[in-house]
Design a protein around this motif. Sequence first.
Motif, PDB file in Angstrom:
ATOM      1  N   THR A 167      -2.763 -74.318  -6.242  1.00 42.19           N
ATOM      2  CA  THR A 167      -1.501 -75.010  -5.988  1.00 42.19           C
ATOM      3  C   THR A 167      -1.530 -75.600  -4.590  1.00 42.19           C
ATOM      4  O   THR A 167      -1.809 -74.894  -3.613  1.00 42.19           O
ATOM      5  CB  THR A 167      -0.306 -74.043  -6.108  1.00 42.19           C
ATOM      6  N   PHE A 168      -1.259 -76.892  -4.506  1.00 46.12           N
ATOM      7  CA  PHE A 168      -1.176 -77.585  -3.217  1.00 46.12           C
ATOM      8  C   PHE A 168       0.292 -77.844  -2.902  1.00 46.12           C
ATOM      9  O   PHE A 168       1.020 -78.413  -3.727  1.00 46.12           O
ATOM     10  CB  PHE A 168      -1.942 -78.906  -3.246  1.00 46.12           C
ATOM     11  N   ILE A 169       0.712 -77.458  -1.716  1.00 45.69           N
ATOM     12  CA  ILE A 169       2.090 -77.681  -1.284  1.00 45.69           C
ATOM     13  C   ILE A 169       2.090 -78.812  -0.265  1.00 45.69           C
ATOM     14  O   ILE A 169       1.491 -78.703   0.804  1.00 45.69           O
ATOM     15  CB  ILE A 169       2.696 -76.413  -0.664  1.00 45.69           C
ATOM     16  N   GLY A 170       2.749 -79.923  -0.597  1.00 41.69           N
ATOM     17  CA  GLY A 170       2.806 -81.074   0.300  1.00 41.69           C
ATOM     18  C   GLY A 170       2.449 -82.354  -0.428  1.00 41.69           C
ATOM     19  O   GLY A 170       1.684 -82.339  -1.398  1.00 41.69           O
ATOM     20  N   GLY A 171       3.013 -83.462   0.043  1.00 43.89           N
ATOM     21  CA  GLY A 171       2.780 -84.747  -0.618  1.00 43.89           C
ATOM     22  C   GLY A 171       2.172 -85.788   0.291  1.00 43.89           C
ATOM     23  O   GLY A 171       2.488 -86.982   0.192  1.00 43.89           O
ATOM     24  N   GLY A 172       1.273 -85.367   1.177  1.00 38.16           N
ATOM     25  CA  GLY A 172       0.612 -86.301   2.077  1.00 38.16           C
ATOM     26  C   GLY A 172      -0.842 -86.505   1.720  1.00 38.16           C
ATOM     27  O   GLY A 172      -1.307 -86.125   0.643  1.00 38.16           O
ATOM     28  N   TYR A 173      -1.587 -87.113   2.652  1.00 41.73           N
ATOM     29  CA  TYR A 173      -3.002 -87.415   2.441  1.00 41.73           C
ATOM     30  C   TYR A 173      -3.782 -86.176   2.005  1.00 41.73           C
ATOM     31  O   TYR A 173      -4.562 -86.214   1.057  1.00 41.73           O
ATOM     32  CB  TYR A 173      -3.644 -87.923   3.741  1.00 41.73           C
ATOM     33  N   LEU A 199       3.474 -89.772  -0.067  1.00 41.48           N
ATOM     34  CA  LEU A 199       2.725 -90.892   0.526  1.00 41.48           C
ATOM     35  C   LEU A 199       3.653 -92.073   0.812  1.00 41.48           C
ATOM     36  O   LEU A 199       3.384 -93.220   0.455  1.00 41.48           O
ATOM     37  CB  LEU A 199       1.597 -91.331  -0.419  1.00 41.48           C
ATOM     38  N   LYS A 200       4.763 -91.780   1.491  1.00 40.87           N
ATOM     39  CA  LYS A 200       5.833 -92.770   1.617  1.00 40.87           C
ATOM     40  C   LYS A 200       5.464 -93.997   2.438  1.00 40.87           C
ATOM     41  O   LYS A 200       6.163 -95.013   2.353  1.00 40.87           O
ATOM     42  CB  LYS A 200       7.076 -92.116   2.202  1.00 40.87           C
ATOM     43  N   ALA A 201       4.388 -93.944   3.208  1.00 40.22           N
ATOM     44  CA  ALA A 201       3.975 -95.123   3.967  1.00 40.22           C
ATOM     45  C   ALA A 201       3.328 -96.179   3.080  1.00 40.22           C
ATOM     46  O   ALA A 201       3.202 -97.339   3.481  1.00 40.22           O
ATOM     47  CB  ALA A 201       3.015 -94.726   5.089  1.00 40.22           C
ATOM     48  N   PHE A 202       2.925 -95.798   1.876  1.00 38.35           N
ATOM     49  CA  PHE A 202       2.265 -96.721   0.955  1.00 38.35           C
ATOM     50  C   PHE A 202       3.265 -97.288  -0.049  1.00 38.35           C
ATOM     51  O   PHE A 202       4.324 -96.703  -0.277  1.00 38.35           O
ATOM     52  CB  PHE A 202       1.131 -95.998   0.212  1.00 38.35           C
ATOM     53  N   PRO A 203       2.945 -98.423  -0.673  1.00 36.62           N
ATOM     54  CA  PRO A 203       3.853 -99.023  -1.661  1.00 36.62           C
ATOM     55  C   PRO A 203       4.098 -98.068  -2.827  1.00 36.62           C
ATOM     56  O   PRO A 203       3.159 -97.472  -3.363  1.00 36.62           O
ATOM     57  CB  PRO A 203       3.100-100.272  -2.134  1.00 36.62           C
ATOM     58  N   GLN A 204       5.349 -97.951  -3.235  1.00 37.25           N
ATOM     59  CA  GLN A 204       5.683 -96.991  -4.282  1.00 37.25           C
ATOM     60  C   GLN A 204       4.991 -97.315  -5.599  1.00 37.25           C
ATOM     61  O   GLN A 204       4.586 -96.407  -6.327  1.00 37.25           O
ATOM     62  CB  GLN A 204       7.195 -96.922  -4.484  1.00 37.25           C
ATOM     63  N   ASP A 205       4.837 -98.614  -5.912  1.00 35.43           N
ATOM     64  CA  ASP A 205       4.166 -98.988  -7.163  1.00 35.43           C
ATOM     65  C   ASP A 205       2.753 -98.412  -7.227  1.00 35.43           C
ATOM     66  O   ASP A 205       2.320 -97.905  -8.269  1.00 35.43           O
ATOM     67  CB  ASP A 205       4.099-100.514  -7.307  1.00 35.43           C
ATOM     68  N   LEU A 206       2.026 -98.506  -6.109  1.00 36.24           N
ATOM     69  CA  LEU A 206       0.649 -98.029  -6.098  1.00 36.24           C
ATOM     70  C   LEU A 206       0.586 -96.504  -6.065  1.00 36.24           C
ATOM     71  O   LEU A 206      -0.305 -95.905  -6.667  1.00 36.24           O
ATOM     72  CB  LEU A 206      -0.107 -98.627  -4.910  1.00 36.24           C
ATOM     73  N   VAL A 207       1.533 -95.887  -5.376  1.00 32.62           N
ATOM     74  CA  VAL A 207       1.580 -94.422  -5.372  1.00 32.62           C
ATOM     75  C   VAL A 207       1.879 -93.912  -6.778  1.00 32.62           C
ATOM     76  O   VAL A 207       1.257 -92.947  -7.257  1.00 32.62           O
ATOM     77  CB  VAL A 207       2.631 -93.908  -4.369  1.00 32.62           C
ATOM     78  N   ASP A 208       2.816 -94.557  -7.465  1.00 31.94           N
ATOM     79  CA  ASP A 208       3.128 -94.163  -8.842  1.00 31.94           C
ATOM     80  C   ASP A 208       1.904 -94.303  -9.741  1.00 31.94           C
ATOM     81  O   ASP A 208       1.640 -93.442 -10.593  1.00 31.94           O
ATOM     82  CB  ASP A 208       4.275 -95.016  -9.391  1.00 31.94           C
ATOM     83  N   GLN A 345      -4.416 -99.618   2.704  1.00 31.17           N
ATOM     84  CA  GLN A 345      -3.608-100.756   3.143  1.00 31.17           C
ATOM     85  C   GLN A 345      -3.934-101.089   4.592  1.00 31.17           C
ATOM     86  O   GLN A 345      -4.437-100.252   5.343  1.00 31.17           O
ATOM     87  CB  GLN A 345      -2.115-100.470   2.995  1.00 31.17           C
ATOM     88  N   VAL A 346      -3.627-102.338   4.959  1.00 34.38           N
ATOM     89  CA  VAL A 346      -3.851-102.794   6.327  1.00 34.38           C
ATOM     90  C   VAL A 346      -2.933-103.980   6.595  1.00 34.38           C
ATOM     91  O   VAL A 346      -2.542-104.698   5.667  1.00 34.38           O
ATOM     92  CB  VAL A 346      -5.329-103.189   6.564  1.00 34.38           C
ATOM     93  N   GLY A 347      -2.612-104.186   7.869  1.00 31.91           N
ATOM     94  CA  GLY A 347      -1.765-105.313   8.248  1.00 31.91           C
ATOM     95  C   GLY A 347      -0.291-105.008   8.017  1.00 31.91           C
ATOM     96  O   GLY A 347       0.138-103.852   8.008  1.00 31.91           O
ATOM     97  N   VAL A 348       0.499-106.057   7.822  1.00 33.71           N
ATOM     98  CA  VAL A 348       1.920-105.875   7.527  1.00 33.71           C
ATOM     99  C   VAL A 348       2.046-105.106   6.222  1.00 33.71           C
ATOM    100  O   VAL A 348       1.490-105.500   5.199  1.00 33.71           O
ATOM    101  CB  VAL A 348       2.640-107.231   7.416  1.00 33.71           C
ATOM    102  N   SER A 349       2.757-103.990   6.255  1.00 35.99           N
ATOM    103  CA  SER A 349       2.837-103.153   5.064  1.00 35.99           C
ATOM    104  C   SER A 349       3.748-103.769   4.012  1.00 35.99           C
ATOM    105  O   SER A 349       4.656-104.558   4.322  1.00 35.99           O
ATOM    106  CB  SER A 349       3.353-101.758   5.427  1.00 35.99           C
ATOM    107  N   VAL A 350       3.514-103.383   2.780  1.00 40.83           N
ATOM    108  CA  VAL A 350       4.362-103.854   1.684  1.00 40.83           C
ATOM    109  C   VAL A 350       5.790-103.376   1.889  1.00 40.83           C
ATOM    110  O   VAL A 350       6.752-104.124   1.634  1.00 40.83           O
ATOM    111  CB  VAL A 350       3.805-103.366   0.335  1.00 40.83           C
ATOM    112  N   ASN A 351       5.952-102.149   2.381  1.00 41.95           N
ATOM    113  CA  ASN A 351       7.297-101.634   2.623  1.00 41.95           C
ATOM    114  C   ASN A 351       8.046-102.491   3.641  1.00 41.95           C
ATOM    115  O   ASN A 351       9.235-102.784   3.477  1.00 41.95           O
ATOM    116  CB  ASN A 351       7.226-100.184   3.109  1.00 41.95           C
ATOM    117  N   THR A 352       7.342-102.906   4.701  1.00 40.50           N
ATOM    118  CA  THR A 352       7.946-103.782   5.706  1.00 40.50           C
ATOM    119  C   THR A 352       8.300-105.130   5.094  1.00 40.50           C
ATOM    120  O   THR A 352       9.392-105.673   5.326  1.00 40.50           O
ATOM    121  CB  THR A 352       6.992-103.984   6.889  1.00 40.50           C
TER     122      THR A 352
END
Length: 435
Positions: A167-173, A199-208, A345-352
Amino acid sequence: MSDYQTIVIGAGPAGTAVAYPLAAKQRVLVIERDLFGGTCPNRGCDPKKMLYSAIETKLLANHMQGFGLSGEPQINWPDLMAFKRAYTSQIPVGTQRGLTSAGITTIHDAPTFIDAHTLQIAGEKVTTDNIVIATGQTPRALDISGHQWAKTSTDFLDLDQLPNRITFIGGGYISFELANIAAVAGAKVTLIHHNDRPLKAFPQDLVDALINQMTAIGIDVKLETTPTEIQQSSGHFTVQTSNGAIESDLVINATGRIPNLAGLNLSDIGVLTDEHGIQVNDHLKTTVENVYAIGDVVSRREPKLTPVAGFEGAYVAQSILGSTTAPIHYPVIPTIVFGTEKLAQVGVSVNTALAQPDVYTVEHLDVTHWYTYNRIKDPTAQALVVKDAAHNVVGIASLSSVADELINTFVDQLTPTGSPIYAYPTPASDLSYFA
């Protein structure tokens, strides 16, 4: 006269990056209280990628079943761990030997600040003109009953045998990467995260899409699930959560990392810190003029990554030597998760970009039919391209088997001058060794 012109506290990627350039012109001391080489090569990104090499190969072979390959390779965990250890076992001695060969004095101990120019080490006082703090981070402890039963990524990366249930606790890298390794290697894996946005820094579509891939290989991803207690019985564990109990043979706490500041007595000399690390200005100086901080121990908005630490170390060396007086300027910084596929990802983020629709547009591309992805039968390859008002590409995010290669190509395009920072570890991040 001071004993040294510069003392560096920490012998990881940041500390060594500042020490080597200084050594040609100064008396330099490097102090390390743990493993020479730091977290990344000993118990972080390098050993993780060593294990991931076999996992990646198995996943790629799975994609090619029926397209010229038949029969899936199997992971032999003890052999894979031996492969990793053959690399990591050399790091501490090799790092210390390299520093010594460059004329740098090294001490394996824990220092304490006496004042802005004096450290106490092994019962003795040592003076210096400049001090660079590069002590990195350490895993954050769980604040729940039974937290002592949880292990960390350090433990996972050195397992003699792979447990049946993890069991892994946490939702990061760390959780996403190690959960992928464990599942493909044959463990039954559960990953829990306290909210609905890992992984909230990444686009939600790709995380999903990544979570869907993880689910497809058997990883049970439980979002909006908070651990409340870990119970131990006969070598097995029960993780009590807000959504029921999870039985496990190993529990990994991967809920984040905190700055490694214990024992330094920074407040006594006026160095300001916050929950994210040491506060610095745009020259990486702390609130004490001759004391710098670099790498993961710094409180800053830039990602805490190995190549960023090295970039900061090189900058501070130039600053101390007087070869630059300009503030530090970061180029674009790529970030990457080595999962069932690579998310980068790199550059201007999708979230931005999505938050500023009057400034940016985002184009979603299904690239599975493009030659490269069709050739390797990448089943879900996709990219999100960010463009400015003039239709220039200013950022990209990608989920694919070769997202690391793609993202580094865009690093070059988005860094027309200066020193680029490549995703690490990748072939492009090795380019500096050719210099």
